[in-house]
Design an enzyme around this catalytic site. Sequence first.
Site: not given
Length: 263
Positions: A42-43, A113-114, A139, A176
């Site tokens: 994929d890379g 992808n993103e 946040r 996170a």
Amino acid sequence: MKFYIASKTDFYSKKVKKYLIDNLDYEFSNDDPDIVFTIGGDGTFLKAVHKYPNALFFGIHTGHLGFYSNFNYKNLAGLIASIKNNTFTTLNMPLVSATVYAGDKKEIYNALNEITLISSPRTLILDMYINGKEFEEFRGTGICVSTPTGSTAYNKSLGGAILDHDIDAFQITEMAGINSRFYETISAPLVLSGKNTVTLTPGSLYKSISLTADNASYSIEKLSKVVLNYGKSFVRVAVDPNVDFLDRIKRSFFHNTRKSFKK
Ligand code: NAP
Ligand code: MN
């Protein structure tokens, strides 16, 4: 017709490249090729897509997972025959895009992808609007905005859902997110129909972030706004109709030692 080959340099990839050059009657050229073959994983595929956004892609899998690399290097004769006879199937894979306003500049970044927006070590604070309406004050470390075809990549590591490629939607996952009595984020992957527009503005005086689009990353200073859209542009990819989406998920993410249901 012109073709180009973006290849890894391992033994098998080089062999595949030589076979294609020897057996295709088209002109080999890196100048605006009509067809690009990628040989690897994929890379390799993602890098080539960013270099030649207008080409038709044939991904040949010699690497690791190869979600975008449909074609097996063991059946190159079949692949070449399907190109000559025009019997291959193509898909338009939608991109997610970020229009970034920073300083006095406006820049558009596209990803198959993103797109991620990250701030570290400072907490990223982003006011998020969906279709102009206030949604949340995020946040945390960052957010990831992925396409259905990218849902098995970074998005999956962040606890996002795997989306069937036929679904016309994009997905936002948190990195996170901070949640307490004072701050809250939605704290779940958010799948939005492709029609939606998400706008982000920095909620703090600190306006430096890093943005990634697939395997490229950029430092953004003096950020004032990011507008996220889905499906405004596409990458054209040839697919092997015999390769089933769920088979590929199983092959990629379960170990070979897993027992079948049959007792
Ligand atoms: P990489 O570090 O080799 O990519 C990580 C893994 O993601 C590789 O095994 C790659 O497959 C796989 N991958 C890429 N696109 C995929 C997809 N659509 N579905 C399933 N797996 C996929 O870097 P890279 O090869 O240049 O790929 C860039 C991508 O890495 C980014 O777009 C992002 O999705 C991913 N990434 C993931 C994380 C994470 O999960 N924490 C962090 C950063 C980046 P191949 O081995 O076939 O290349
Ligand atoms: Mn890789």
